[in-house]
Design a protein around this motif. Structure first.
Motif, short mmCIF file in Angstrom:
data_model
loop_
_atom_site.label_atom_id
_atom_site.label_comp_id
_atom_site.label_asym_id
_atom_site.label_seq_id
_atom_site.Cartn_x
_atom_site.Cartn_y
_atom_site.Cartn_z
N SER A 906 46.46 44.32 21.34
CA SER A 906 45.91 43.25 22.17
C SER A 906 44.39 43.39 22.25
CB SER A 906 46.51 43.33 23.57
OG SER A 906 45.99 44.49 24.25
N LYS A 907 43.77 42.46 22.95
CA LYS A 907 42.36 42.62 23.27
C LYS A 907 42.19 43.81 24.23
CE LYS A 907 41.54 37.65 22.82
NZ LYS A 907 41.15 36.40 23.52
N GLY A 908 40.97 44.28 24.35
CA GLY A 908 40.70 45.41 25.22
C GLY A 908 40.88 45.08 26.69
N LYS A 909 41.02 46.14 27.47
CA LYS A 909 41.19 46.02 28.92
C LYS A 909 42.44 45.22 29.29
CE LYS A 909 36.18 46.16 29.69
NZ LYS A 909 35.00 45.50 30.30
N LYS A 963 39.50 52.66 27.19
CA LYS A 963 39.94 51.49 27.96
C LYS A 963 41.41 51.19 27.65
CE LYS A 963 35.34 49.35 27.91
NZ LYS A 963 34.67 50.38 27.10
N PRO A 964 42.13 50.58 28.62
CA PRO A 964 43.54 50.27 28.38
C PRO A 964 43.70 49.17 27.34
CG PRO A 964 42.81 49.29 30.45
CD PRO A 964 41.68 50.18 29.97
N ILE A 965 44.76 49.31 26.56
CA ILE A 965 45.06 48.33 25.52
C ILE A 965 46.57 48.38 25.28
CG2 ILE A 965 44.80 49.88 23.54
CD1 ILE A 965 43.37 47.58 22.08
N VAL A 966 47.15 47.30 24.77
CA VAL A 966 48.59 47.24 24.53
C VAL A 966 48.84 47.11 23.04
CG1 VAL A 966 50.72 45.96 24.92
CG2 VAL A 966 49.07 46.24 26.79
N SER A 967 49.73 47.92 22.50
CA SER A 967 50.17 47.78 21.12
C SER A 967 51.59 47.23 21.10
CB SER A 967 50.11 49.11 20.36
OG SER A 967 51.12 49.99 20.83
N MET A 968 51.93 46.54 20.02
CA MET A 968 53.27 45.95 19.89
C MET A 968 53.56 45.71 18.42
SD MET A 968 52.32 42.08 21.13
CE MET A 968 51.12 42.67 22.34
N ASN A 969 54.80 45.42 18.13
CA ASN A 969 55.19 45.07 16.77
C ASN A 969 55.54 43.58 16.71
OD1 ASN A 969 54.92 47.71 15.86
ND2 ASN A 969 57.03 48.23 16.39
#
Length: 986
Positions: A906-909, A963-969
C-alpha cells in the motif's frame, strides 16, 4: 470436502517454520490437483499444460528452465540440427556458468541426422548418450533447481516444430527432490543412462553408413509444398497463397483501369514466379522483362518458361552479347536497352506488358529513358525495398498503386522463407584499450577514418580471425557443406580478411563492385560447389544476385541502415534443398548504431526504445526464427539505446518524406496507419498536434487559435483509439448537424461497444471538457475552453459547438486534419477490444485509465500515486524496477510471486484498517493492474495485465522506512503471458 482434510494439512504446513519452498509447493499442488478455488496458489510451482497455442510456446518455458537451473537432463527420441542451433547460445551461457547437462537420445527410425549428432558433440558441458532401448520414444526434460526439480513430459521432441509450432500436450510439474514422481523419473533415466552408448565420433561414422541405407527422404514435391513454393501439379505450376492474394489485387488494378502497379515483397518470397503468373493471367501479345543484371534475366526466363510453358524460342534474352529481339517474352538488361541503337529497334507500343525487376533502381536515367519510351498497357514493378535515400519516388513512378505488400517478418511468419537463427556475439576485444577504441571509431565511420590501415590490420589479424572462426565453427550452419557470406566495412578489409581466412584453413574470396560480372559469377559458382567456404564483401550482395545455398551470414560491421541490414540478412533466407535454416552471426562491437539491430530484426516501426529494449531482453521468435544475444552484446545495444533519440526531428522527417514519396502528396496520419509505418501518435504529439508538425515541414496551413487547440485535443486525447465512443460520435457529426442518443447507442452496439450509462456519461464529460480540470495540465483552456460537443438533454441529441462547426465549413485544411484525426483514431482502435475497457498487453497512461474507468475528472492532474479508487473501480499502477533516485519512502518491494500473483504494498502510513486498504479487500470494486518495467526514458505508459482480486487473509501489517505499511497478495484473473512476465521481472 470429504476424506482427507487438505485445508488442515495446508494450515499445518503454513504454521511450521519450514522452508518457504515447501509451503509454496504444497499450496501449488493443492491448487493444481485438488481445488483451484479453495486453495489459491502463491508461487510458480503449480502444474501447467504447455501446448504452443496462444503464445504459450514450449520453447519459451524450456529456455526459461535452462537459464535458471543448476543442471538438466533431456530424454528425447528425436533431435534436429535446427533446434540444436537455436539452443546453442543458451548452452554456451550455461557452460560459462559451469552448468552441466546430459542428453539421452536414440537412433529410432533413423530420424536423427548424423550432422545433428555431430553438432551435439560441439556443446561444452553436455554429455550425450544413445539409448539402447528398442523403440525409444521418450520426450522428457528434467531440470534440477535449488531443492526441487521441474519436469516437462509429453509429446514434444527436441525439434523446432514440436517446441515452437505444433499443437502439443506437454505437462510441466514440480516436485521436491524427495518426491515420489521425481524418484520414479530419475530412477528410470539413470537406469537407461547406465546402459546407453556414449556419443562419439566413431559411433557417428558407423551410424552414417546405416543412416544412408535406412533413412526415408521426403519427396521433392512435398518439400516444395511445405516450403511455400509454387506447387507443381503434373507439368503445371500453381501459385502459393501469397501469390494468389497478390495476383487478385493486381487483377483488380487492371479492372479499375490502372496501367501501373507496384509489388513490395521480401526477398525469397517468389516475386519472379508472381510476375510469371500474372503474365500468364494477362496473356500479353508481347512482354518485356527489365533487370540490371544478366544473371537475373537468365534465371527469370527459366522460371517464366516453367510457369507459362510453350516453345523455348518464345523466351529470349537481349543483353550485350545476345539479341533475341523477336522473342514473345523478352528479357533485357537495362544497360543494353538504354542505348539508342538498341532501344529504337523496338516501337514504343512493341510490348503490351512490361515488368521491371528491382524497381527501386528505376530512378536512374537509364531506367527513366526506357520507361518513358515504351507505352505498354501495363507496367508491373517489383521490389523488396521501395524506400530510398534520394529524392526519387518509386511510388510516384507507379502512380501510387501498391498492388501488394509483404515484408520480411510477415514472410517468416508465413513460412515463405528459410528461418534464421540470429546470434548477437560480442566482437573480439584486444588487450590494448586504445586499439579497441581505434577499431570502434573505424567501424562507426569507416568511410572517413584517418587510420583505416591500422584498424584493418587489427581487424584482420590472426587472433581476431581465429576468434571469429571459433564462433562460426561452434554455431555452425544447416546442411553438410558451409556456404558462408561475410559483410565487412571496406573493400580493403574484405580482401585482407579473405586472405587471412584462407590462411587459417577456410578458403575465402573477396568480391566488390569493381569485379566484373564474369568474376562474380565464377566466385558464386565456387561457393555453391563448396570450393570456397566464404565470400567476403561490403555491399555487393544487398540485392539482385541469388545464392540460395548460403547457410551462414556473418556481420563484421556496424549497422548504419536497417534497410541495408535486412537486405543483407535476406541473402540467406531463400529456401534451398538440404537447408533448414540460416545461421546469422552478428559480431557486435562498440557501435553507436547498434540500437538498429533489434529494430531491423523485428521490423518494429514504433520508434519506441521500450520495444527495442524488450526485443533484446525477451529474444522473441518470428515463426521458426530465433534471436539470441550474449550478455556483452546486450549491454552494447542498451548503451546505444541510452544514447540515441529515436523520435528526434531528423528521423521523423525521414519517415515523413518517405511517406510523402509513397502517397505523392502531403501525407495524412491515416496514411501512416495504412502502410503500417510509424505510430501516428508519435508524429501528432511531437509538436502538440499534426498540424504543427506539417507547418514545420512548410505545408501552408493557417489555423485560428481555437482550431489549433481543438486539434491538439483530438490528437492528444482521442487519436490513440483506446475508446471508440468519442470518435464515432465526432465522425457522425461530420456528416450531420445532430445525432440522437438512440442512434449513437445503436451504432455503438453494432460495433460491440459498451453502452452503459456510466460509459456514455464519461464520453460526454470528455467531449464537453468537464473531465479536464480548470487549473491543471491539460486544462479545459488548453483545449479551447468551451464544450466541443453539446448534449441537449431535452432532445436527447448531440451537436458541435458553433465555432467548431464554422471552422469545419470555412477552413478546408482544418476540416481535412479534423477528419484525418478521427479516421486515424478509428483505424488505431482496431488494436483494442471494443467490448472491454482495456485490452490485455496494451499500454495505457494514467490519464487513459482515468478516462476509461469513467472517472468524473482527470485526477492525474494530482499525484494519485500507486493506486486510485472511485466508487466502482480501482486502478493499480506498479513500476516494477524502481529507480534508486526516488525517495526511500516509496521504494516498495512490489513483486510477482508467479505469473498470476503479485505481492503488493500500500501507500505509506497505512494500516489494516485504513480506508483505502479496506477498498482492496471489500470486493466492491473492479481492480485493474497496470505494470511497467521501469521509468527509463521517462515512459509514462503501463501494460494492462488484467483484472485482479485481493487474496483473502494475505494482508500483513509491516514497517517500511520506519512507517507503517500494508502488504498483500493480488491474484490476476488471467496469468500474465510468458513473454510479458519475463520481460517485466528480468
Amino acid at each position: 470436502m470429504t476424506g482427507v482434510d487438505y485445508g488442515k494439512i495446508l494450515k499445518r504446513l503454513e504454521s511450521k517454520d519450514g522452508d518457504q519452498l515447501v509451503r509454496e509447493l504444497h499450496g501449488s499442488l493443492l491448487n493444481g490437483y485438488v481445488d483451484q478455488d479453495e486453495f489459491a496458489t502463491v508461487g510458480d510451482l503449480g502444474p501447467k499444460l504447455l501446448t504452443n497455442q496462444s503464445g504459450n510456446q514450449i520453447w519459451n518455458q524450456l529456455r526459461h528452465e535452462l537459464q535458471t537451473c543448476q543442471s538438466y537432463i533431456f530424454a528425447v527420441a528425436f533431435v534436429t540440427d535446427a533446434m540444436i542451433s537455436s539452443l546453442k547460445p543458451i548452452f554456451k551461457q550455461l557452460a560459462n556458468r559451469g552448468i552441466q547437462g546430459r542428453l539421452l537420445t536414440s537412433d529410432y527410425l533413423y530420424f536423427n541426422q548424423p550432422k545433428a549428432f555431430a553438432e551435439l558433440l560441439k556443446i561444452p558441458n553436455l554429455e550425450v548418450k544413445i539409448a539402447k532401448v528398442d523403440g525409444f520414444h521418450q520426450k522428457g526434460y528434467i531440470f534440477q533447481h535449488h531443492g526441487y526439480q521441474t519436469i516437462i513430459i509429453g509429446s514434444a521432441n527436441l525439434t523446432e516444430n514440436a517446441l515452437m509450432r505444433n499443437y502439443e500436450w506437454s505437462l510441466q510439474i514440480n516436485s521436491l527432490n524427495n518426491g515420489d514422481i521425481t524418484h520414479q523419473v530419475s530412477e528410470n533415466i539413470e537406469n537407461e543412462w547406465q546402459h546407453a552408448q556414449p556419443l562419439t565420433d566413431q559411433w557417428i561414422a558407423q551410424y552414417q553408413l546405416v543412416y544412408q541405407k535406412n533413412h526415408r527422404t521426403t519427396h521433392a514435391i512435398a518439400q516444395m509444398v511445405k516450403n511455400g513454393q509454387p506447387e507443381i501439379i503434373g507439368d503445371y505450376i500453381e501459385p502459393n497463397q501469397m501469390q494468389k492474394e497478390a495476383l487478385a489485387q493486381i487483377a483488380d488494378l487492371r479492372k479499375a483501369g490502372k496501367h501501373r502497379g507496384l509489388v513490395i515483397s521480401a526477398t525469397g518470397t517468389g516475386k519472379t514466379y508472381l510476375g510469371a503468373f500474372d503474365v500468364r493471367n494477362a496473356k500479353p501479345k508481347r512482354m518485356l522483362f527489365l533487370a540490371h543484371r544478366e544473371e537475373i534475366l537468365r534465371k527469370s526466363a527459366q522460371s517464366f518458361q516453367k510457369v507459362i510453358g510453350g516453345p523455348k524460342d518464345d523466351f529470349g534474352l537481349y543483353t550485350g552479347n545476345v539479341h533475341e529481339k523477336d522473342a514473345k517474352y523478352l528479357f533485357a538488361t537495362v544497360q543494353t536497352l538504354q542505348d539508342d541503337a538498341h532501344l529504337h529497334e523496338f516501337s514504343p507500343n512493341e510490348f503490351d506488358y512490361i515488368l521491371v525487376d528491382e524497381v527501386h533502381h528505376a530512378g536512374a536515367k537509364s531506367y527513366q529513358k526506357i520507361m518513358q519510351y515504351f507505352k505498354p498497357e501495363f507496367y508491373l514493378g517489383m521490389t523488396a525495398t521501395p524506400e530510398r535515400n534520394d529524392d526519387f519516388s518509386v511510388f510516384e513512378l507507379f502512380d501510387y498503386n501498391v498492388a501488394y505488400e509483404i515484408r520480411l517478418q510477415q514472410a517468416l511468419e508465413a513460412d515463405m522463407l528459410c528461418p534464421f537463427h540470429y546470434v548477437g556475439i560480442s566482437d573480439y576485444q584486444f588487450n590494448d584499450a586504445q586499439v579497441n577504441e581505434e577499431i570502434a571509431s573505424y567501424q562507426n565511420d569507416a568511410a572517413h577514418h584517418q587510420k583505416e590501415v591500422q584498424a584493418i590490420e587489427h581487424l584482420t589479424s590472426k587472433e581476431r580471425v581465429h576468434y571469429i572462426l571459433e564462433q562460426t565453427e561452434y554455431y555452425g550452419y544447416s546442411g553438410s557443406q558451409l556456404h558462408g557470406l561475410i559483410f565487412c566495412a571496406t573493400v580493403k578489409e574484405s580482401e585482407q580478411l579473405a586472405a587471412e581466412l584462407s590462411r587459417q584453413g577456410h578458403p575465402a574470396k573477396a568480391l566488390s563492385g569493381s569485379d566484373s560480372m564474369v568474376v562474380r559469377q565464377q566466385v558464386v559458382k565456387e561457393l555453391a560447389a563448396g570450393q570456397i567456404e566464404y565470400i567476403v564483401t561490403v555491399d555487393l550482395f544487398n540485392e539482385g544476385i541469388d545464392i540460395p545455398c548460403v547457410n551462414q551470414v556473418v556481420f563484421l560491421r556496424s549497422t548504419n541502415s536497417s534497410i541495408v541490414y535486412v537486405q543483407q540478412l535476406g541473402r540467406g533466407l531463400r529456401k534451398a534443398k538440404n537447408k533448414d535454416y540460416v545461421e546469422v552471426l552478428d559480431f557486435i562491437g562498440n557501435y553507436k548504431n547498434s540500437y538498429m539491430i533489434p529494430i531491423a530484426l523485428t521490423g518494429d516501426a514504433s520508434y519506441s526504445k521500450d520495444s527495442a529494449r524488450e526485443t533484446v531482453e525477451i529474444e522473441p521468435t518470428i515463426g521458426l526464427s530465433t534471436i539470441a544475444f550474449d550478455e556483452i552484446a546486450k549491454e552494447r545495444i542498451y548503451q546505444s539505446l541510452r544514447q540515441v533519440r529515436l523520435n528526434d526531428m531528423k528521423k521523423l522527417r525521414n519517415v515523413y518524406q518517405n511517406m510523402k514519396f509513397r502517397v505523392g502528396r502531403v501525407p495524412m496520419l491515416a496514411d501512416f496507419m495504412a502502410a503500417d509505418s510509424i505510430d501516428p501518435e508519435i508524429l501528432a504529439n511531437k509538436k502538440k498536434n499534426y498540424a504543427q508538425f506539417l507547418i514545420g515541414e512548410k505545408v501552408p496551413i493557417e489555423l485560428s487559435d481555437y482550431e489549433n487547440r481543438v486539434l491538439t485535443f483530438l490528437d492528444a486525447e482521442l487519436l490513440n483509439g483506446k475508446r471508440r465512443h468519442e470518435l464515432m460520435l465526432l465522425d457522425d457529426l461530420l456528416a450531420q448537424n445532430t445525432v440522437t442518443e438512440e442512434k449513437l447507442k445503436q451504432q455503438l452496439k453494432e460495433a460491440n461497444c459498451q453502452v452503459d450509462e456510466s460509459t456514455m456519461a464519461s464520453m460526454r464529460r470528455v467531449l464537453d471538457l468537464t473531465f479536464y480540470n480548470k487549473n491543471a495540465s491539460p486544462s479545459r483552456a488548453d483545449y479551447g475552453g468551451q464544450p466541443i460537443v453539446i448534449f441537449e438533454p431535452d432532445m436527447q441529441c448531440y451537436r458541435l459547438n458553433d465555432e467548431l462547426s464554422q471552422s469545419l465549413q470555412n477552413n478546408p485544411w482544418f476540416k481535412k486534419l479534423w477528419q484525418d484525426g478521427i479516421k486515424t483514431g478509428l483505424m488505431r482502435a482496431e488494436r483494442y477490444r471494443a467490448d472491454q475497457r482495456f485490452t490485455l498487453g496494451e499500454k495505457y497512461t494514467r490519464k487513459d485509465v482515468m478516462r476509461l474507468i469513467n472517472n468524473q475528472i482527470n485526477t492525474t492532474a494530482q499525484n494519485i500515486g500507486g493506486y486510485y479508487f472511485n466508487d466502482h473501480d480501482g486502478a493499480i499502477f506498479v513500476t516494477y524496477h524502481k529507480s534508486k533516485e526516488i525517495s526511500r519512502s516509496i521504494q516498495y518491494g512490489d513483486r510477482f510471486l508467479n505469473d498470476h500473483v503479485m505481492h503488493y504494498f500500500s501507500k505509506g502510513k497505512r494500516r489494516l484498517d485504513s480506508p483505502d486498504v479496506k477498498k482492496f479487500m471489500d470486493g466492491q470494486r473492479r481492480l485493474s493492474l497496470f505494470v511497467k518495467k521501469s521509468d527509463a526514458d521517462d515512459d509514462k505508459t503501463f501494460y494492462y495485465l488484467g483484472t485482479c482480486r485481493y487474496m483473502q487473509g494475505s494482508a500483513r501489517q509491516e514497517q517500511h522506512d520506519g512507517k507503517p505499511i500494508v502488504s498483500m497478495n493480488l491474484e490476476l484473473d488471467q496469468p500474465v503471458s510468458y513473454t510479458r512476465y519475463h520481460s517485466l521481472i528480468d
